[in-house]
Design a protein around this motif. Structure first.
Motif, mmCIF file in Angstrom:
data_model
loop_
_atom_site.group_PDB
_atom_site.id
_atom_site.type_symbol
_atom_site.label_atom_id
_atom_site.label_comp_id
_atom_site.label_asym_id
_atom_site.label_seq_id
_atom_site.Cartn_x
_atom_site.Cartn_y
_atom_site.Cartn_z
ATOM 1 N N THR A 81 37.128 47.074 40.759
ATOM 2 C CA THR A 81 37.474 47.262 39.352
ATOM 3 C C THR A 81 36.603 48.363 38.739
ATOM 4 O O THR A 81 35.518 48.670 39.233
ATOM 5 C CB THR A 81 37.275 45.962 38.549
ATOM 6 O OG1 THR A 81 35.895 45.564 38.624
ATOM 7 C CG2 THR A 81 38.145 44.858 39.112
ATOM 8 N N SER A 137 43.786 44.285 32.012
ATOM 9 C CA SER A 137 44.024 45.593 32.614
ATOM 10 C C SER A 137 45.046 46.420 31.864
ATOM 11 O O SER A 137 45.148 47.631 32.109
ATOM 12 C CB SER A 137 44.498 45.417 34.064
ATOM 13 O OG SER A 137 45.667 44.628 34.117
ATOM 14 N N ILE A 189 40.093 40.039 36.109
ATOM 15 C CA ILE A 189 39.533 41.392 36.168
ATOM 16 C C ILE A 189 38.017 41.367 36.009
ATOM 17 O O ILE A 189 37.307 42.254 36.514
ATOM 18 C CB ILE A 189 40.188 42.276 35.081
ATOM 19 C CG1 ILE A 189 39.821 43.743 35.281
ATOM 20 C CG2 ILE A 189 39.806 41.816 33.690
ATOM 21 C CD1 ILE A 189 40.553 44.679 34.346
#
Length: 722
Positions: free
Chosen positions: A271, A524, A551
Motif C-alpha cells: 500500500t 482506496s 487498506i
C-alpha cells in the motif's frame, strides 16, 4: 467485620494487572514509550549448560566445574568482578574508537549460551534445504513419521549470536559510525526479538554463525543469505531490514570511494501508506550519510529508455515540435530519477519498467537487495504477477532477498524458495543460494500483550448499538477488563459500508469535544492527497475514530492506538492478526481488540476464536480465566476449505451489498438486511415509498410535458399538410 460486607464479596478472584482509576485503565498504548519493547521474556533455566543425560561422566564434570566456580569470599583482591557492561553483553571486551578497525577482537558467546538466549526470547532460526537436497527426495514415504524425520534432517536449526543491545552493532558488527549515531538519536537501546535474531545474520553472517558459516559459503568464500522472517505485528521489522540496507550502501561507498547515486536496494510494500512510512523511517537513518531514499510516484523514470525509442522521440520532436502537446513534452523531458533506495508498490514499479522497454521489463542490474514487506500479500494472487515481474528484473548475481511478514503460509514459503532456486538456475550461478527462516514466537499468532473481546451482536443494528456503547461508555466494566478509549480504528468489509458507517456516526461525538471533525473515513477510492491529509490528522491526534477498510490493516505504525474494532468479521485469520496488530505495538500494554459478529458470521468465527485462544495462552492466562473456553471452541462450526477460500476472496456473502451483482449474475443476498442504519425496517419502507412516489410523479410530469410538446408539433404541421 460487617457481615453484609462479607456476604457481598465476589467469589471471583481479582485479576492481576494494573490498577484501574477513574473508570479507565492506568496503562494505555498512548501513554508513552515502554521501557522494554520485547514481547517475550522467558526466564533462562538454572541448569544452564547442562545436558539432561543421567549417569554420564560429562554431567559429573560439569557439576564439578560449577562447584569449583562458586564464589570464594577469601579470594585475593586482584580478582576483579565483571563490569555491568560486560555482564549485559556477555563478554564484549572492547568498543572500537574512531579511526580504528570496525571489527575488533571480541569474546563471543558459545553455542549453548546462544541457544539459551534465543529460546528465552522464543526465536527459532532454520536453514532451509537447498534444491539439490530436495531433488534427492523423489519418492514419497508411506509413513508420516519417516517424512517428518527426513524434513528435520534436511532443515538444520541454527543458533547465531543474538543482538543484546544496539551498542553492539558498532562494536561487534562494525556498522557505520554515522548510522550508529542516528540510531542513538532515535532512542533505540534494546532490540526487539526480530531485530535480535535478524540483524547479526544480515550484517555479518560470518561473525554471527561461526562454524555454521561453512555451509553457506560459495566458491569465493562469501555468503549470500536470503532471509524469510515471520514476526508479530509491531515488533520492529521495518528497522530490522533498513539497518542492513543502509549500512551495506555506506560500506560499499567507502570501499569504492564513489559518492554517486546508484539504485542499490528496492523495497516493495503493498500500500501507499506503508510505502510512505518506510520512506520516512529510512530518511531518519540516512541523515548525514549521503544516501538518497526515494518513494515511487506515477510517471517516475527509474531505468533509461532504449536507444531506438530515444532516437525516434528526438526525430519526432524536431518534425512536430510546434504541434506537440505540453503534457507529452513534460513526460518525455522528465529526468531520470537518481536514488540509492527505492520504496514502491508493485504496480508503480512494474509499469515504469514496462514503459522503458518495448519487449519485456527493463532489467535492474545494480540492485543488490530486494525487500518484500508484507510478503504474503505481495506473493498472493492479487500482487503475485507484479511482484514476480520485479523479482525477475533483478538480474544481479549478488542479489539478496528478504521477505518479512507477521503471517506466512506454507504455500508462500514454498513459492519464495522455488523462485530463489529457479532464478539461480536461470542465471547459471555456481552455488545455490541458501535461505534462513526466522520465526518469532508462535507462527501466525496475534501479539500476547493486548486484550481480545469477541461480542455477539445478533444483527446489524445490534452491531451499531454495540459500537455506540463503545463510543459512549455508560458504566465501568464489571468483568475487570479494560474499556476502549480513543483513538481507535474501526474496520469494515467493503468501502460502501465504511462510508455508510461514517455517515451514521458523524454526529455521535458532541460539539464540545470536537464534533464531526473527530471522526473520519479512509479507503482506496479517495485521492492520494485526501488519504495523506486524513493520515496526518490521525497521527496528530485531531481524529479520534478512523473508519477504514483493510487498506490500513498491514504494516502501518500507529503507536498511540488504544484499540481496534472489527465491525465486520475479517476475511481470514491472517487479516485478524494484522488488524488487531495496529494496537499494542513495540511492547505497549493496554490495547483492546473488539470483534463484533452476527448470526451470519457464526460459520466463520472459529478462525478468530482459535487465534484469540492461542494469544491468551501465550500471555500466560490460565484456561479457567480465558475468554475462549474449550466448550465454546468445540461448539463453533469449522468452515471448510471452499468456505475459507470464498470468504478470503469475497468476504461474508450477506455483506456484499453495494458491490453490484454476484459472480453468477444474480443479486447478492441480504442486501436490505445488512444496511448500516438505526432506522427500523418500517421507517425505511416508508422512506422508500415516499422516494418512489416523488420519482414517479416526476416521471409522469416529464411524460405529460413530452406529450404536450409532441401534440403542439403535430398541430403546427397539420395546417401545412392540409
Amino acid at each position: 467485620m460487617d457481615i453484609r460486607k462479607l456476604l457481598s464479596r465476589s467469589a471471583k478472584k481479582p485479576q492481576k494487572g494494573p490498577a484501574i482509576k477513574d473508570g479507565g485503565p492506568a496503562k494505555l498504548p498512548s501513554a508513552g514509550t515502554p521501557a522494554n519493547p520485547q514481547l517475550f521474556h522467558d526466564a533462562i533455566p538454572e541448569s544452564r549448560g547442562k545436558k539432561r543425560k543421567r549417569g554420564t561422566e560429562r554431567v559429573e564434570e560439569e557439576a564439578n566445574d560449577q562447584e569449583e566456580e562458586s564464589v570464594d569470599f577469601f579470594a585475593p583482591k586482584s580478582t576483579k568482578p565483571k563490569s555491568k557492561k560486560e555482564d549485559q553483553t556477555d563478554g564484549v571486551l572492547e568498543t572500537p574508537k574512531d579511526g580504528e578497525d570496525d571489527s575488533p577482537a571480541v569474546k563471543l558467546l558459545d553455542e549453548e549460551e546462544c541457544r539459551q538466549i534465543l529460546r528465552s526470547h522464543r526465536l527459532k532460526l532454520t536453514l532451509l534445504s537447498s534444491a539439490k537436497e530436495e531433488e534427492k527426495k523423489t519418492k514419497k514415504s508411506k509413513k508420516a513419521k519417516v517424512e517428518k524425520k527426513q524434513e528435520k534432517h534436511r532443515n538444520k536449526e541454527l543458533y547465531p549470536q543474538p543482538l543484546v543491545a544496539f551498542s553492539d552493532l558498532r562494536s561487534i558488527y562494525g556498522i557505520s559510525r554515522r548510522l550508529g549515531e542516528n540510531l542513538a538519536q532515535q532512542g533505540y537501546k534494546i532490540p526487539t526479538e526480530v531485530q535480535m535474531g535478524s540483524l547479526p545474520l544480515l550484517l555479518k553472517p560470518e561473525t554471527a554463525l561461526g562454524d555454521s558459516m561453512k555451509e553457506l559459503e560459495d566458491s569465493n568464500g562469501t555468503a549470500n543469505i536470503n532471509l524469510l522472517a515471520v514476526a508479530p505485528t509491531g515488533s520492529g521489522k521495518t528497522l530490522a531490514f533498513l539497518i542492513p540496507v543502509v549500512n551495506s550502501i555506506v560500506q560499499r561507498r567507502r570501499a569504492s570511494k564513489d559518492s554517486g547515486h546508484v539504485l542499490d536496494a528496492v523495497i516493495v510494500a503493498p500500500t501507499k501508506e506503508l510505502a510512505s512510512q518506510i520512506v520516512n523511517e529510512a530518511k531518519k537513518l540516512c541523515i548525514g550519510t549521503g544516501i538518497k531514499v526515494v518513494g515511487m510516484r506515477k510517471g517516475m523514470r527509474i531505468v533509461p529508455k532504449d536507444d531506438q525509442e530515444e532516437q525516434g522521440e528526438s526525430s519526432s520532436e524536431e518534425e512536430d515540435s510546434e504541434s506537440e502537446d505540453e503534457a507529452s513534452k513534460k513526460k518525455s523531458s522528465q529526468p531520470l530519477a537518481k536514488a540509492d533506495i527505492l520504496v514502491t508498490t508493485p504496480g508503480l514499479l512494474l509499469s515504469a519498467l514496462s514503459a522503458s522497454s518495448q519487449e519485456e521489463q527493463a532489467p535492474l542490474p545494480t540492485v543488490r537487495t530486494l525487500v518484500l514487506d508484507e510478503a504474503d500479500v505481495l506473493l498472493d494472487q492479487l500482487f503475485r504477477d507484479q511482484t514476480l515481474g520485479i523479482w525477475k528484473s533483478c538480474i544481479n548475481p549478488e542479489l539478496r532477498v528478504a521477505l518479512w511478514s507477521a503471517t506466512m503460509g506454507s504455500n508462500i514459503e514454498a513459492l519464495a524458495s522455488s523462485t530463489i532456486q529457479s532464478r539461480a538456475t536461470r542465471l547459471g550461478l555456481d552455488t545455490q543460494p541458501r535461505t534462513v527462516r526466522l520465526i518469532v514466537g508462535l507462527k501466525d499468532s496475534a501479539i500476547p500483550n493486548i486484550t481480545h473481546k469477541l461480542i455477539y451482536a445478533a444483527t446489524e443494528p445490534g452491531k451499531l448499538i454495540a459500537l455506540r456503547q463503545l463510543l459512549h461508555p455508560t458504566a465501568r466494566a464489571t468483568d475487570g477488563t479494560q474499556s476502549l478509549r480513543p483513538p481507535f480504528l474501526v474496520f469494515t468489509q467493503t468501502i460502501p459500508r465504511a462510508i455508510a458507517l461514517h455517515s451514521e456516526l458523524l454526529y455521535d461525538i458532541p460539539a464540545s469535544a470536537g464534533g464531526s471533525s473527530r471522526i473520519a473515513v479512509l479507503h482506496s477510492d479517495l485521492s492520494d492527497s485526501a488519504r495523506d491529509h486524513v493520515m496526518t490528522r490521525f497521527r496528530n491526534g485531531e481524529i479520534w475514530v478512523l473508519i477504514t477498510t483493510d487498506i490500513l490493516s498491514r504494516g502501518v505504525d500507529f503507536r498511540g492506538i488504544n484499540g481496534v474494532v472489527n465491525y465486520d468479521v475479517p476475511n481470514s485469520g491472517a487479516a485478524y492478526i494484522h488488524r488487531v496488530g495496529r494496537t499494542g505495538r513495540a511492547g505497549r500494554d493496554g490495547g483492546v481488540a473488539v470483534t463484533l459478529y452476527t448470526k451470519e458470521d457464526i460459520p466463520y468465527v472459529k478462525n478468530v476464536a482459535n487465534i484469540i485462544a492461542a494469544s491468551e495462552k501465550a500471555a500466560g492466562i490460565p484456561a479457567s480465566e480465558a475468554s475462549m473456553q474449550k466448550w465454546l471452541l468445540d461448539a463453533l462450526p469449522t468452515p471448510s476449505k471452499e468456505e475459507k477460500k470464498k470468504l478470503k476472496m469475497y468476504g461474508v456473502e450477506a455483506r456484499r451489498g453495494g458491490l453490484g451483482k454476484g459472480k453468477e449474475g444474480k443479486e447478492t443476498k441480504g442486501k436490505g438486511k445488512t444496511q448500516i442504519s438505526t432506522k427500523s425496517g418500517y421507517e425505511r419502507k416508508l422512506e422508500n415509498n415516499r422516494r418512489g412516489a416523488i420519482q414517479a410523479s416526476k416521471r409522469r410530469k416529464e411524460a405529460e410535458s413530452a406529450k404536450e410538446a409532441s401534440a403542439a408539433e403535430e398541430s403546427e404541421w397539420s395546417g401545412i399538410d392540409a
